[in-house]
Design an enzyme around this catalytic site. Structure first.
Site, PDB file in Angstrom:
ATOM      1  N   LEU A 141       0.866  -1.175   0.000  1.00 43.24           N
ATOM      2  CA  LEU A 141       0.000   0.000   0.000  1.00 43.24           C
ATOM      3  C   LEU A 141       0.903   1.226   0.000  1.00 43.24           C
ATOM      4  CD1 LEU A 141      -2.673  -0.873   2.748  1.00 43.24           C
ATOM      5  CD2 LEU A 141      -2.929  -1.085   0.269  1.00 43.24           C
ATOM      6  N   ASP A 142       0.498   2.273  -0.703  1.00 44.45           N
ATOM      7  CA  ASP A 142       1.259   3.521  -0.667  1.00 44.45           C
ATOM      8  C   ASP A 142       1.369   4.011   0.778  1.00 44.45           C
ATOM      9  OD1 ASP A 142       1.218   3.364  -3.421  1.00 44.45           O
ATOM     10  OD2 ASP A 142      -0.417   4.817  -3.647  1.00 44.45           O
ATOM     11  N   ALA A 143       2.408   4.773   1.060  1.00 42.59           N
ATOM     12  CA  ALA A 143       2.584   5.304   2.412  1.00 42.59           C
ATOM     13  C   ALA A 143       1.375   6.141   2.834  1.00 42.59           C
ATOM     14  CB  ALA A 143       3.859   6.143   2.484  1.00 42.59           C
ATOM     15  N   THR A 145      -1.716   5.712   1.911  1.00 50.06           N
ATOM     16  CA  THR A 145      -2.950   4.925   1.878  1.00 50.06           C
ATOM     17  C   THR A 145      -3.022   4.049   3.120  1.00 50.06           C
ATOM     18  OG1 THR A 145      -2.979   4.870  -0.543  1.00 50.06           O
ATOM     19  CG2 THR A 145      -4.264   3.190   0.589  1.00 50.06           C
ATOM     20  N   ARG A 241      -5.153   5.609  -7.892  1.00 47.30           N
ATOM     21  CA  ARG A 241      -4.919   7.047  -8.007  1.00 47.30           C
ATOM     22  C   ARG A 241      -4.742   7.462  -9.466  1.00 47.30           C
ATOM     23  NH1 ARG A 241       0.072   7.681  -4.107  1.00 47.30           N
ATOM     24  NH2 ARG A 241      -0.243   9.906  -4.535  1.00 47.30           N
TER      25      ARG A 241
END
Length: 310
Positions: A141-143, A145, A241
């Site tokens: 997961l993105d930082a 998110t 995104r």
């Protein structure tokens, strides 16, 4: 169990339909199932309990309480370690509820906390499979998110989970607040993703990129934004995104992909409104289906509450 309540306007294309037919079309039900929801009082039209034969008009406001998905089970967190909620832990894997501001693993340019370091520091045994900096990590997961991640503890679990993600048998579901109102209300984005032509750590829809498929469904519409339930078939970096930005409906708060800073500031958001709320897969040890869910974290819930007052 999370209650699934939807609040959204009737699309133009359903003008004049009976309510049971409109609900069936909007949510993919049979007409009989839609009629049952109406008769049981789970549907409101412009704030009034209607009959199944009521004719709908475009932009009328529809509120529907949907039945829970069969077999869904929310497992309460067992403990919190190193800022990570441990949702499930056994000999083969650990499922965490990652907060925003924590990366999945160390990477160039990131000097903040990571999932792998947090688990290792708390004494968790992690699989040694994978690159040194991301051992045990089978998806990311993105930082910015928040939400659910599974990390492999045994070597066999790492192999099985990597295969499951590769074969697209893992149910990955997200909630995303996006600017505006997608048309149609539900749909699929099938567009290849690769590094942005201008470089930097940014991605874009690019001809010849990696195949990327995102399914979305509008859960609730506000004046300035829409709350979507999103299911991923693929797992490209920044996929949701990038695809939402390509539809010209970027995630609220996502300055990297064109979000309106005025709306982000009004909602006190310092990151993209994106949360991995459900994760389901076959357990690598015995093949039984397991599913985990996570409620919206406080900053995202507060933004929704602010929008609801408009």
């Amino acid at each position: 169990m999370m209650t699934d309540r939807r609040s959204l306007p009737v699309p133009d294309g359903l003008e004049g339909l009976r309510l049971d037919a409109a609900v069936a079309r909007m949510f993919g039900f049979s007409r009989t199932a839609a009629a049952g929801l109406i008769d049981e009082g789970h549907v409101m039209l412009d704030g009034v309990a209607p009959s199944r034969s009521t004719r709908v008009h475009a932009e009328a406001w529809l509120e529907v309480e949907l039945p829970p998905a069969p077999g869904a089970n929310e497992i309460p967190p067992a403990m919190t370690v190193a800022g990570l909620e441990i949702v499930h832990d056994d000999d083969d894997l650990v499922v965490i509820d990652k907060p925003a501001g924590v990366a999945a693993h160390p990477s160039p340019g990131w000097d903040g906390p990571t999932v792998t370091q947090g688990l290792a520091g708390a004494g968790f045994r992690i699989s040694t499979s994978g690159a040194a900096e991301r051992q045990g990590v089978v998806h990311r997961l993105d930082a910015g998110t928040s939400g659910l991640m599974v990390v492999a503890k045994s070597e066999s679990a790492y192999t099985a989970l990597k295969t499951a993600f590769r074969d697209r048998t893992v149910d990955k579901r997200y909630r995303a607040l996006v600017q505006g109102h997608p048309d149609p209300l539900r749909g699929t984005v099938d567009a290849p993703i690769d590094r942005h032509p201008q470089g930097s750590y940014k991605f874009a829809v690019v001809a010849g990129g990696k195949p990327s498929i995102t399914h979305y469904d509008t859960v609730e519409a506000f004046r300035a934004a829409s709350l979507l339930d999103i299911r991923l078939e693929t797992g490209r970096t920044h996929q949701i995104r990038v695809h939402m930005a390509a539809l010209r409906h970027p995630c609220v708060g996502d300055s990297q992909y064109g979000a309106d800073p005025t709306l982000s500031a009004r909602l006190h958001l310092t990151r993209q409104w994106l949360h991995a709320w459900r994760l389901g897969f076959e357990h690598p040890a015995d093949g039984r289906p397991v599913e985990f869910t996570s409620p919206d974290p406080p900053d995202l819930a507060a933004a929704l509450a602010e929008l609801a007052e408009d």
